[in-house]
Scaffold this active site. Structure first.
Site, PDB file in Angstrom:
ATOM      1  N   ARG A   1     -66.575  -8.654  22.770  1.00 14.14           N
ATOM      2  CA  ARG A   1     -67.795  -9.132  22.119  1.00 14.14           C
ATOM      3  C   ARG A   1     -68.132 -10.553  22.555  1.00 14.14           C
ATOM      4  O   ARG A   1     -67.273 -11.412  22.641  1.00 14.14           O
ATOM      5  CB  ARG A   1     -67.623  -9.086  20.595  1.00 14.14           C
TER       6      ARG A   1
ATOM      7  N   ARG B   1     -65.957 -15.787  20.581  1.00  9.45           N
ATOM      8  CA  ARG B   1     -65.518 -16.448  19.360  1.00  9.45           C
ATOM      9  C   ARG B   1     -64.002 -16.571  19.282  1.00  9.45           C
ATOM     10  O   ARG B   1     -63.269 -15.692  19.739  1.00  9.45           O
ATOM     11  CB  ARG B   1     -66.025 -15.670  18.129  1.00  9.45           C
TER      12      ARG B   1
ATOM     13  N   LYS C   1     -71.057  -3.737  11.070  1.00  4.08           N
ATOM     14  CA  LYS C   1     -71.777  -4.003   9.828  1.00  4.08           C
ATOM     15  C   LYS C   1     -73.020  -4.862  10.074  1.00  4.08           C
ATOM     16  O   LYS C   1     -74.091  -4.586   9.541  1.00  4.08           O
ATOM     17  CB  LYS C   1     -70.847  -4.697   8.824  1.00  4.08           C
TER      18      LYS C   1
ATOM     19  N   ARG D   1     -64.635  -9.192  -0.203  1.00 10.74           N
ATOM     20  CA  ARG D   1     -63.528  -8.805   0.663  1.00 10.74           C
ATOM     21  C   ARG D   1     -62.243  -8.545  -0.118  1.00 10.74           C
ATOM     22  O   ARG D   1     -61.236  -8.154   0.470  1.00 10.74           O
ATOM     23  CB  ARG D   1     -63.279  -9.889   1.719  1.00 10.74           C
TER      24      ARG D   1
ATOM     25  N   ARG E   1     -56.521 -10.187  11.734  1.00 13.57           N
ATOM     26  CA  ARG E   1     -57.684  -9.877  10.894  1.00 13.57           C
ATOM     27  C   ARG E   1     -57.629  -8.437  10.389  1.00 13.57           C
ATOM     28  O   ARG E   1     -57.951  -8.154   9.225  1.00 13.57           O
ATOM     29  CB  ARG E   1     -58.975 -10.103  11.680  1.00 13.57           C
TER      30      ARG E   1
END
Length: 206
Positions: A122, A153, A13, A88, A164
């Site tokens: 990532r 992260r 996104k 969300r 998640r």
């Protein structure tokens, strides 16, 4: 144009929002980036949100809604916005209707197994905010754009990613039906090259 990007964590996104926002000349508003900045700066909102983010949970509605309300009231949003990471939940979507209802909602669909690979690999630059995958880096520790240190992260760890995705399917996926019912939803295949995804999004917006 007032636009929302939907999709699971790692769907791309943020990457696609950069290209689309520049073409539409509207600000890209990433609630995730706003929250992470608040955590990094140890603001009261950031400290309150950190415990939820580290556990892979959604930050409480009242925190996000107020943050988004304030951001959308700024001058650069007068001609529209591109929201990435909000709403969300259906409750947040209903709150947004009373603030600045979207014109179109793009849903970027990617299979869970592909998302797990994307997110565990990532790396993010703390200086220029660039996002990269270790498979495309000569050195997974150094940003290829500005030379700053890349980080992995906390919320991109495998256990947190699975949590998640579970939260996404339970709480965020219902937004697909919500916006489909309003006739505003357009779904594109996110499991392909970024330039192909961008082309699909622009075609859907036409």
């Amino acid at each position: 144009m007032k636009l929302i990007f939907l999709g699971p964590p790692g769907a791309g996104k943020g990457t696609q929002a950069l290209g689309v926002s520049s073409r539409l000349n509207v600000p890209h508003i990433s609630t995730g980036n706003m929250l992470r900045a608040a955590v990094r700066n140890e603001t009261p909102m950031g400290l309150a949100a950190k415990k939820f983010m580290d556990a892979g949970q959604l930050v409480p509605d009242e925190v996000l809604i107020e943050m988004v309300r304030e951001r959308l009231s700024m001058a650069d949003c007068r001609t529209g916005y591109l929201l990435d990471g909000f709403p969300r939940t259906v409750e947040q979507a209903e709150a947004l209707e009373g603030i600045a209802a979207p014109d179109c909602v793009i849903n970027i669909a990617v299979p869970d197994e592909q998302l797990l690979d994307r997110l565990t690999g990532r790396r993010v630059c703390g200086k220029c905010s660039g996002t990269f995958h270790i498979s495309k880096l000569a050195d997974a520790r150094v940003c290829p754009v500005c030379g700053w240190t890349l980080t992995h992260r906390d919320d991109d760890q495998p256990v947190t990613i699975r949590q998640r995705l579970k939260v996404y399917h339970e709480q965020t996926a219902p937004l697909i039906g919500y916006y489909e019912g309003k006739g505003k939803l357009r779904t594109v295949d996110g499991d392909c090259a970024p330039e192909e995804v961008l082309a699909s999004i622009l075609a859907a917006l036409e």
